[in-house]
Each structure stands twice: as C-alpha cells, then as structure tokens.
Design an enzyme around this catalytic site. Structure first.
Site, PDB file in Angstrom:
ATOM      1  N   GLU A  56      -4.630  -3.737   2.844  1.00 39.56           N
ATOM      2  CA  GLU A  56      -4.803  -3.143   4.169  1.00 39.56           C
ATOM      3  C   GLU A  56      -4.353  -1.682   4.156  1.00 39.56           C
ATOM      4  O   GLU A  56      -5.002  -0.787   4.689  1.00 39.56           O
ATOM      5  CB  GLU A  56      -4.000  -3.908   5.223  1.00 39.56           C
ATOM      6  CG  GLU A  56      -4.250  -5.424   5.233  1.00 39.56           C
ATOM      7  CD  GLU A  56      -3.290  -6.199   4.346  1.00 39.56           C
ATOM      8  OE1 GLU A  56      -3.112  -5.855   3.157  1.00 39.56           O
ATOM      9  OE2 GLU A  56      -2.718  -7.181   4.845  1.00 39.56           O
ATOM     10  N   CYS A  91       1.251  -8.373   6.017  1.00 43.40           N
ATOM     11  CA  CYS A  91       2.666  -8.660   5.779  1.00 43.40           C
ATOM     12  C   CYS A  91       3.525  -8.114   6.912  1.00 43.40           C
ATOM     13  O   CYS A  91       3.210  -7.110   7.535  1.00 43.40           O
ATOM     14  CB  CYS A  91       3.114  -8.054   4.454  1.00 43.40           C
ATOM     15  SG  CYS A  91       2.963  -6.259   4.366  1.00 43.40           S
TER      16      CYS A  91
HETATM   17  N1  LIG Z   1      -1.486  -9.130   3.314  1.00 42.52           N
HETATM   18  C1  LIG Z   1      -1.087  -8.778   2.068  1.00 42.52           C
HETATM   19  N2  LIG Z   1      -1.796  -7.832   1.401  1.00 42.52           N
HETATM   20  C2  LIG Z   1      -1.468  -7.478   0.121  1.00 42.52           C
HETATM   21  O1  LIG Z   1      -2.138  -6.625  -0.474  1.00 42.52           O
HETATM   22  C3  LIG Z   1      -0.334  -8.115  -0.513  1.00 42.52           C
HETATM   23  N3  LIG Z   1       0.011  -7.809  -1.819  1.00 42.52           N
HETATM   24  C4  LIG Z   1       0.396  -9.062   0.246  1.00 42.52           C
HETATM   25  N4  LIG Z   1       1.523  -9.628  -0.297  1.00 42.52           N
HETATM   26  C5  LIG Z   1       2.584 -10.117   0.596  1.00 42.52           C
HETATM   27  C6  LIG Z   1       3.892 -10.390  -0.176  1.00 42.52           C
HETATM   28  O2  LIG Z   1       4.844 -10.804   0.789  1.00 42.52           O
HETATM   29  C7  LIG Z   1       4.412  -9.113  -0.892  1.00 42.52           C
HETATM   30  O3  LIG Z   1       3.521  -8.747  -1.893  1.00 42.52           O
HETATM   31  C8  LIG Z   1       5.795  -9.417  -1.506  1.00 42.52           C
HETATM   32  O4  LIG Z   1       6.734  -9.490  -0.462  1.00 42.52           O
HETATM   33  C9  LIG Z   1       6.224  -8.317  -2.495  1.00 42.52           C
HETATM   34  O5  LIG Z   1       6.312  -7.061  -1.839  1.00 42.52           O
HETATM   35  P1  LIG Z   1       5.427  -5.836  -2.449  1.00 42.52           P
HETATM   36  O6  LIG Z   1       3.980  -6.295  -2.400  1.00 42.52           O
HETATM   37  O7  LIG Z   1       5.910  -5.645  -3.862  1.00 42.52           O
HETATM   38  O8  LIG Z   1       5.691  -4.676  -1.542  1.00 42.52           O
HETATM   39  N5  LIG Z   1       0.015  -9.394   1.516  1.00 42.52           N
HETATM   40 ZN   LIG Z   2       1.017  -5.572   3.507  1.00 42.35          ZN
END
Ligand SMILES: Nc1nc(=O)c(N)c(NC[C@H](O)[C@H](O)[C@H](O)COP(=O)(O)O)[nH]1
Ligand SMILES: [Zn+2]
Length: 165
Positions: A56, A91
């Site tokens: 996103e 997230c």
């Molecule tokens: N909606 C969403 N889009 C994404 O592109 C992605 N990678 C996540 N992933 C959510 C997950 O909760 C997080 O990937 C972890 O909490 C690790 O945090 P980082 O990604 O390293 O900041 N969620």
């Molecule tokens: Zn996110």
C-alpha cells in the site's frame, strides 16, 4: 459490481507474487483505483520501492513521485472516488516500527473512501489487527472481498518456514 472487485483483487494478487519472499513480513499486492473512471492510479507490492516498504505504501510513494508531491499531501490530488485494493488488510502496527499503512491512509483525510481487502491479517506478527476499526471510525469503509483467501495467504506466507505458517 462484485466481480469487478474480484478482478482488481486478482490483479493485486498477481502483483503480490512479484514480492521477494521473507519470513518477517507478508507478500502483498495493492492497487489505488479511481472508482468513478474505473482506472488504476497506482500499483504496488511489498518491497517494490526502496527500503522496507509495504504494498500500500508503494502505491502512495509511486503516485506521490508521479505528481511530485510528498506522500502525506497525496490527499490533495487523489480523485474524489479513490479506493484501495489490498490482498491483506492494511497494517496497524509493524514490527519494524515503520509508519503503519492505516496511519498513511488516515493522514490523507477522507481522500480514500473505501479499502477492499482480500484477507484479514493473520495474528502471527502483531496479534489481532485493529486497523479496520480505526479506518471505519474515520468514515472509511472497509470491505472484505471474499473468495480468494486461501491463495492470498499462500502467496503472502511463501517466505515463511512451513512449520510456523
Ligand atoms: N498489509 C500489509 N502489506 C504489506 O506489504 C505487508 N508486508 C504486511 N505485513 C504486515 C506485518 O505485520 C509486517 O510485515 C510485520 O509486522 C513486520 O513489519 P515490517 O513489514 O518489517 O515493517 N501487511
Ligand atoms: Zn502496511
């Protein structure tokens, strides 16, 4: 109407498959769409843009760059009926400590009117994702597009060890 959502979610899932698998995140695909003209404003997938970026977030970064504005001012240039499709719900907290996508959406005011999600986030990294309520409390609709849950999660967790999927 519903199959238009499935069509966009399928495209978002194809984007998610471009994302390099990692054990510490999910492989997600996202699209910013002008629902009035039914056209794609921006696409993104996890880690597409420089740094530890979310799908996103990549949509926002790319559109902001295209319009030469900072990400937080995107609200001024988004069309009235902008909607976001994302295979996994935005997230609300990130283990990395980076700004969560729910906050990125909220700081655009009501520029994004609806978020279409393919699945709720599993509780593996940050426990129950309470982002949906934050968005709804701000007047942003969150709609679950059903029917692709299994394949979305399979792609999202491809970098995870089988044991702890
Ligand atoms: N909606 C969403 N889009 C994404 O592109 C992605 N990678 C996540 N992933 C959510 C997950 O909760 C997080 O990937 C972890 O909490 C690790 O945090 P980082 O990604 O390293 O900041 N969620
Ligand atoms: Zn996110």
């Amino acid at each position: 109407q519903p199959d238009r959502h499935l069509e966009y979610m399928r495209r978002a899932l194809a984007l998610a498959q471009e994302s390099p698998p990692k054990p510490t995140n999910y492989r997600v695909g996202a699209l910013l769409v002008d629902a009035k003209t039914n056209s794609i404003l921006a696409s993104g997938y996890t880690l597409e843009c420089e740094g530890n970026t979310h799908a996103e977030q990549c949509c926002f970064i790319k559109l902001a760059e295209a319009h030469n504005v900072p990400e937080e001012l995107l609200g001024d240039i988004l069309p009235r009926e902008t909607v976001l499709y994302t295979t996994v719900e935005p997230c609300f907290k990130r283990l990395s400590g980076n700004l969560p996508c729910v906050e990125r959406i909220l700081r655009l005011g009501n520029a994004i009117e609806t978020v279409y999600v393919g699945v709720k986030e599993p509780e593996k990294f940050v426990g129950e994702n309470t982002g949906r309520k934050q968005l709804e409390d701000a007047g942003i609709k969150v709609v679950l597009v059903e029917g692709m849950e299994k394949e979305i999660l399979k792609v999202a967790t491809a970098g995870h060890k089988i044991a702890d999927v």
